[in-house]
Motif scaffolding. Structure first.
Motif, PDB file in Angstrom:
ATOM      1  N   TRP A   4       0.881  -1.180   0.000  1.00  0.00           N
ATOM      2  CA  TRP A   4       0.000   0.000   0.000  1.00  0.00           C
ATOM      3  C   TRP A   4       0.916   1.226   0.000  1.00  0.00           C
ATOM      4  CZ3 TRP A   4      -0.408  -4.343   2.897  1.00  0.00           C
ATOM      5  CH2 TRP A   4      -1.567  -5.107   2.773  1.00  0.00           C
ATOM      6  N   CYS A   5       1.351   1.632  -1.160  1.00  0.00           N
ATOM      7  CA  CYS A   5       2.328   2.717  -1.285  1.00  0.00           C
ATOM      8  C   CYS A   5       1.591   4.047  -1.455  1.00  0.00           C
ATOM      9  CB  CYS A   5       3.247   2.466  -2.468  1.00  0.00           C
ATOM     10  SG  CYS A   5       4.079   0.854  -2.358  1.00  0.00           S
ATOM     11  N   TYR A   6       2.196   5.106  -0.935  1.00  0.00           N
ATOM     12  CA  TYR A   6       1.460   6.377  -0.982  1.00  0.00           C
ATOM     13  C   TYR A   6       2.404   7.572  -0.932  1.00  0.00           C
ATOM     14  CZ  TYR A   6       2.243   6.523   4.107  1.00  0.00           C
ATOM     15  OH  TYR A   6       2.818   6.535   5.354  1.00  0.00           O
ATOM     16  N   ALA A   7       1.823   8.726  -1.240  1.00  0.00           N
ATOM     17  CA  ALA A   7       2.482  10.023  -1.045  1.00  0.00           C
ATOM     18  C   ALA A   7       1.401  11.034  -0.722  1.00  0.00           C
ATOM     19  CB  ALA A   7       3.257  10.448  -2.292  1.00  0.00           C
ATOM     20  N   TYR A   8       1.771  12.019   0.094  1.00  0.00           N
ATOM     21  CA  TYR A   8       0.810  13.083   0.382  1.00  0.00           C
ATOM     22  C   TYR A   8       1.526  14.419   0.465  1.00  0.00           C
ATOM     23  CZ  TYR A   8       2.307  12.691   5.333  1.00  0.00           C
ATOM     24  OH  TYR A   8       3.039  12.653   6.495  1.00  0.00           O
ATOM     25  N   GLN A   9       0.730  15.478   0.356  1.00  0.00           N
ATOM     26  CA  GLN A   9       1.259  16.834   0.537  1.00  0.00           C
ATOM     27  C   GLN A   9       0.167  17.705   1.151  1.00  0.00           C
ATOM     28  OE1 GLN A   9       4.024  18.980  -2.234  1.00  0.00           O
ATOM     29  NE2 GLN A   9       2.189  20.188  -2.669  1.00  0.00           N
ATOM     30  N   GLY A  33       7.756  -1.190   1.525  1.00  0.00           N
ATOM     31  CA  GLY A  33       8.386  -2.481   1.243  1.00  0.00           C
ATOM     32  C   GLY A  33       8.847  -2.687  -0.190  1.00  0.00           C
ATOM     33  N   GLU A  34       8.453  -1.810  -1.102  1.00  0.00           N
ATOM     34  CA  GLU A  34       8.982  -1.887  -2.469  1.00  0.00           C
ATOM     35  C   GLU A  34      10.421  -1.344  -2.457  1.00  0.00           C
ATOM     36  OE1 GLU A  34       7.581  -3.601  -4.602  1.00  0.00           O
ATOM     37  OE2 GLU A  34       5.596  -2.938  -5.254  1.00  0.00           O
ATOM     38  N   PRO A  35      11.214  -1.640  -3.501  1.00  0.00           N
ATOM     39  CA  PRO A  35      12.588  -1.105  -3.538  1.00  0.00           C
ATOM     40  C   PRO A  35      12.606   0.419  -3.354  1.00  0.00           C
ATOM     41  CG  PRO A  35      12.274  -2.725  -5.274  1.00  0.00           C
ATOM     42  CD  PRO A  35      10.935  -2.509  -4.658  1.00  0.00           C
ATOM     43  N   ASN A  36      13.674   0.890  -2.734  1.00  0.00           N
ATOM     44  CA  ASN A  36      13.806   2.300  -2.390  1.00  0.00           C
ATOM     45  C   ASN A  36      13.498   3.227  -3.566  1.00  0.00           C
ATOM     46  OD1 ASN A  36      14.306   4.099  -0.362  1.00  0.00           O
ATOM     47  ND2 ASN A  36      16.494   4.268  -0.784  1.00  0.00           N
ATOM     48  N   SER A  80      11.050   3.446  -5.527  1.00  0.00           N
ATOM     49  CA  SER A  80      10.394   2.879  -6.720  1.00  0.00           C
ATOM     50  C   SER A  80       8.882   3.084  -6.701  1.00  0.00           C
ATOM     51  CB  SER A  80      10.678   1.379  -6.833  1.00  0.00           C
ATOM     52  OG  SER A  80      10.046   0.672  -5.768  1.00  0.00           O
ATOM     53  N   ALA A  81       8.334   3.580  -5.573  1.00  0.00           N
ATOM     54  CA  ALA A  81       6.876   3.681  -5.457  1.00  0.00           C
ATOM     55  C   ALA A  81       6.446   5.048  -4.934  1.00  0.00           C
ATOM     56  CB  ALA A  81       6.346   2.574  -4.540  1.00  0.00           C
ATOM     57  N   GLY A  82       6.857   5.378  -3.688  1.00  0.00           N
ATOM     58  CA  GLY A  82       6.416   6.632  -3.071  1.00  0.00           C
ATOM     59  C   GLY A  82       6.802   7.867  -3.864  1.00  0.00           C
ATOM     60  N   MET A  83       8.062   7.936  -4.300  1.00  0.00           N
ATOM     61  CA  MET A  83       8.506   9.130  -5.035  1.00  0.00           C
ATOM     62  C   MET A  83       7.868   9.249  -6.422  1.00  0.00           C
ATOM     63  SD  MET A  83      10.013  11.089  -3.029  1.00  0.00           S
ATOM     64  CE  MET A  83      10.585  12.351  -4.186  1.00  0.00           C
ATOM     65  N   PRO A  84       7.699   8.151  -7.184  1.00  0.00           N
ATOM     66  CA  PRO A  84       6.953   8.290  -8.442  1.00  0.00           C
ATOM     67  C   PRO A  84       5.516   8.780  -8.220  1.00  0.00           C
ATOM     68  CG  PRO A  84       8.187   6.239  -8.447  1.00  0.00           C
ATOM     69  CD  PRO A  84       8.325   6.835  -7.071  1.00  0.00           C
ATOM     70  N   ILE A  85       4.896   8.348  -7.117  1.00  0.00           N
ATOM     71  CA  ILE A  85       3.550   8.847  -6.790  1.00  0.00           C
ATOM     72  C   ILE A  85       3.628  10.343  -6.471  1.00  0.00           C
ATOM     73  CG2 ILE A  85       1.631   8.706  -5.144  1.00  0.00           C
ATOM     74  CD1 ILE A  85       2.348   5.696  -4.794  1.00  0.00           C
ATOM     75  N   TYR A  86       4.613  10.717  -5.630  1.00  0.00           N
ATOM     76  CA  TYR A  86       4.753  12.132  -5.267  1.00  0.00           C
ATOM     77  C   TYR A  86       5.071  12.989  -6.495  1.00  0.00           C
ATOM     78  CZ  TYR A  86       6.102  16.418  -2.959  1.00  0.00           C
ATOM     79  OH  TYR A  86       6.174  17.732  -2.584  1.00  0.00           O
ATOM     80  N   GLY A  87       5.814  12.414  -7.416  1.00  0.00           N
ATOM     81  CA  GLY A  87       6.125  13.141  -8.651  1.00  0.00           C
ATOM     82  C   GLY A  87       4.874  13.562  -9.413  1.00  0.00           C
ATOM     83  N   GLN A  88       3.814  12.739  -9.339  1.00  0.00           N
ATOM     84  CA  GLN A  88       2.560  13.095 -10.007  1.00  0.00           C
ATOM     85  C   GLN A  88       1.823  14.200  -9.251  1.00  0.00           C
ATOM     86  OE1 GLN A  88       1.490  11.936 -13.177  1.00  0.00           O
ATOM     87  NE2 GLN A  88       3.680  11.532 -12.971  1.00  0.00           N
ATOM     88  N   ILE A  89       1.931  14.209  -7.930  1.00  0.00           N
ATOM     89  CA  ILE A  89       1.367  15.321  -7.147  1.00  0.00           C
ATOM     90  C   ILE A  89       2.021  16.626  -7.589  1.00  0.00           C
ATOM     91  CG2 ILE A  89       1.272  16.355  -4.826  1.00  0.00           C
ATOM     92  CD1 ILE A  89       0.928  13.520  -3.697  1.00  0.00           C
ATOM     93  N   VAL A 100      12.868  -2.463 -10.980  1.00  0.00           N
ATOM     94  CA  VAL A 100      12.685  -1.104 -10.459  1.00  0.00           C
ATOM     95  C   VAL A 100      12.044  -0.195 -11.503  1.00  0.00           C
ATOM     96  CG1 VAL A 100      13.880   0.960  -9.623  1.00  0.00           C
ATOM     97  CG2 VAL A 100      14.485  -1.288  -8.706  1.00  0.00           C
ATOM     98  N   GLY A 101      12.509  -0.287 -12.740  1.00  0.00           N
ATOM     99  CA  GLY A 101      11.938   0.554 -13.810  1.00  0.00           C
ATOM    100  C   GLY A 101      10.458   0.281 -14.024  1.00  0.00           C
ATOM    101  N   GLY A 102      10.091  -0.999 -13.993  1.00  0.00           N
ATOM    102  CA  GLY A 102       8.683  -1.365 -14.151  1.00  0.00           C
ATOM    103  C   GLY A 102       7.833  -0.875 -12.999  1.00  0.00           C
ATOM    104  N   LEU A 103       8.386  -0.954 -11.791  1.00  0.00           N
ATOM    105  CA  LEU A 103       7.652  -0.478 -10.612  1.00  0.00           C
ATOM    106  C   LEU A 103       7.454   1.035 -10.660  1.00  0.00           C
ATOM    107  CD1 LEU A 103       9.329  -2.600  -7.792  1.00  0.00           C
ATOM    108  CD2 LEU A 103       6.998  -2.845  -8.673  1.00  0.00           C
ATOM    109  N   ILE A 104       8.520   1.750 -10.998  1.00  0.00           N
ATOM    110  CA  ILE A 104       8.422   3.215 -11.098  1.00  0.00           C
ATOM    111  C   ILE A 104       7.310   3.593 -12.082  1.00  0.00           C
ATOM    112  CG2 ILE A 104       9.610   5.281 -11.975  1.00  0.00           C
ATOM    113  CD1 ILE A 104      12.211   4.110 -10.741  1.00  0.00           C
ATOM    114  N   ASN A 105       7.288   2.950 -13.233  1.00  0.00           N
ATOM    115  CA  ASN A 105       6.271   3.245 -14.241  1.00  0.00           C
ATOM    116  C   ASN A 105       4.871   2.898 -13.731  1.00  0.00           C
ATOM    117  OD1 ASN A 105       5.317   3.826 -17.062  1.00  0.00           O
ATOM    118  ND2 ASN A 105       4.724   1.667 -16.913  1.00  0.00           N
TER     119      ASN A 105
END
Length: 206
Positions: free
Chosen positions: A56-61, A77-80, A82-91, A114-119
């Motif tokens: 359950w990966c997330y980002a907030y602002q 728990g995903e690789p460093n 690879s999840a939270g920051m790509p989500i935050y990037g969309q914010i 990692v590339g697939g997860l980021i995408n």
């Protein structure tokens, strides 16, 4: 020039969106939030709803102006990164605030790398934002204006002339009105009332 007292946000949760990659499923959600307690509540609800999911990966602002922004990105728990920051990037890309985006992953048996997860996490967040109703709001300052009833016309004339938004009022022998003023106009409005005889004005929010 961009108005510094305007920000973009959402006022209601997005519909659920789904992105699939090699049998992994990524469910995306966006929620309007202004506190960490609200963030925790939404994540707890999603963990119950998707109790068989893996991440359950997330980002907030939070915050309405650059100097006040508070944000966090969690990979759960995903690789460093690879999840939270790509989500935050969309914010950041959609320039929204007071928002939480959660992407819930069901592992499909094939590692994405990692590339697939980021995408996948980026796309889940993007789809959630695209499904949301994004609105523009102004940063406002609230003032309480106190005065005797005999000064009512003097106060109300300024309220009418300046098209001020009254959000609460008590009109008796001793009167008080609460007005909400756009940040860029707040100082000038304060000075107008502050200069009036027998009128008291004070700021309510920080």
């Amino acid at each position: 020039m961009k108005d510094t007292d305007i920000y973009k946000t959402i006022t209601k949760p997005s519909p659920e969106v789904l992105f699939k990659d090699r049998n992994s499923k990524f469910f995306g959600y966006a929620f309007p939030v202004t506190s960490e307690d609200e963030v925790k509540h939404h994540i707890d609800v999603l963990k119950k709803q998707h109790h068989q999911a893996r991440h359950w990966c997330y980002a907030y602002q939070f915050g309405m102006q650059e100097e006040d922004l508070v944000y966090r990105a969690n990979d759960d728990g995903e690789p460093n990164n690879s999840a939270g920051m790509p989500i935050y990037g969309q914010i950041q890309s959609f320039e929204v605030t007071n928002i939480l985006i959660v992407v819930v992953r069901y592992f499909g048996g094939t590692k994405l790398g990692v590339g697939g997860l980021i995408n996948a996490y980026k796309t889940g967040a993007q789809l959630a934002l695209e499904a949301s109703t994004i609105i523009s709001k102004t940063v406002n300052i609230d003032y309480a204006i106190s005065f005797d009833y005999k000064n009512m016309n003097k106060v109300m004339r300024i309220v009418k002339e300046k098209h001020l938004n009254i959000i609460n009022q008590t009109l008796e022998l001793s009167c008080e009105i609460i007005i909400s003023v756009r940040l860029k106009d707040a100082q000038s409005i304060f000075e107008i009332f502050d200069a009036l005889y027998e009128i008291n004005i004070k700021k309510l929010n920080d």
